[in-house]
Every structure is written in structure tokens, then in C-alpha cells.
Scaffold this motif. Sequence first.
Motif, PDB file in Angstrom:
ATOM      1  N   ASN A  37     -47.164 -21.650  17.916  1.00 21.65           N
ATOM      2  CA  ASN A  37     -46.599 -22.962  18.200  1.00 21.65           C
ATOM      3  C   ASN A  37     -45.134 -23.024  17.760  1.00 21.65           C
ATOM      4  O   ASN A  37     -44.724 -23.913  17.011  1.00 21.65           O
ATOM      5  N   ASP A  54     -41.143 -23.537  17.546  1.00 21.58           N
ATOM      6  CA  ASP A  54     -40.196 -24.566  17.966  1.00 21.58           C
ATOM      7  C   ASP A  54     -39.149 -23.974  18.890  1.00 21.58           C
ATOM      8  O   ASP A  54     -38.788 -24.576  19.896  1.00 21.58           O
ATOM      9  N   ILE A  89     -41.453 -21.688  25.437  1.00 29.03           N
ATOM     10  CA  ILE A  89     -40.797 -21.757  24.134  1.00 29.03           C
ATOM     11  C   ILE A  89     -39.294 -21.708  24.392  1.00 29.03           C
ATOM     12  O   ILE A  89     -38.810 -20.770  25.014  1.00 29.03           O
TER      13      ILE A  89
END
Length: 141
Positions: free
Chosen positions: A33, A35, A63
Motif C-alpha cells: 500500500n 504512497d 502507485i
Amino acid sequence: RFNDTLKDLPQDRIEHHPMVSADALPYKLAALNLDIALVPNKDTEHSPYKTPIQWLEYAALEIPIVCSMNAPFTEISSHGEAGVFIEGNDEDGWVEGMRVLVEDTITRNKLAGEARRLVLDRYDINKEYKSWANAYRGLYI
């Protein structure tokens, strides 16, 4: 050492992960996950012959990417189209690129979405397999 360079940064925002097999990599990346993704590439005479696979993997997972402004990445996209491209691997440029993606949610989401669309439009095996198979056949005729 790389870790020494990071010691003054907030340690709760930096993660270290062991290597994983190539088969497990897409699942590992998705599970992180992330950023943003950083994809540096030193500009050398060998740069045009390198693969953009790391850029493509991050883009496929939507991403947002900060990368070097050289081949092979500039053959896929350009600055502001589907990522933040840093000229000359300038340290201040990298910091600014990261800052933009961290602080500007709209830009971060726009670039990540465009990168994913680009990958799906140009590299989806379901769209390209016939042309790849024909090219392969052409090698043996």
C-alpha cells in the motif's frame, strides 16, 4: 551507506523489506500500500538498453511514481503525464518530486491513474498477444 542517509528522516515513515521472488513481487508490492514509488536510474551509455519493468509494475498497481528523466522511462511517458520525472537525478528535484506527490492528492491520484491507463493501453497481453505471436512467427519464417 544508504541507511545513514535516512537516519535523520522520520523512522516511522520508512520501511525495509527483504527481497522476494519474482513470482511474489506483484503481490508484495500491492500489499505494501505504497504512497509513492521512487525509480532512480543513473544516466549512462547503458540506460537506453535497460528495461522499464520497475516503472511498469508500479504504474500497473496505480502507485504514483517519481523517476529519473532518462531512458527507458522517457520512452514510456513524460514529466507530468504519468509521473514526476527528475532531470539529471538532481537531489533537490527528487525532494520536490516527492513533496508534490505527498502533499498534492489530486496530482498524485491523476498521475497514478494515467500511469495505470498507459500500461493497460500499451502493455495488456490480452490486447497485444496476436501481434507478439506474429512477430515471433516472423523470426522463424
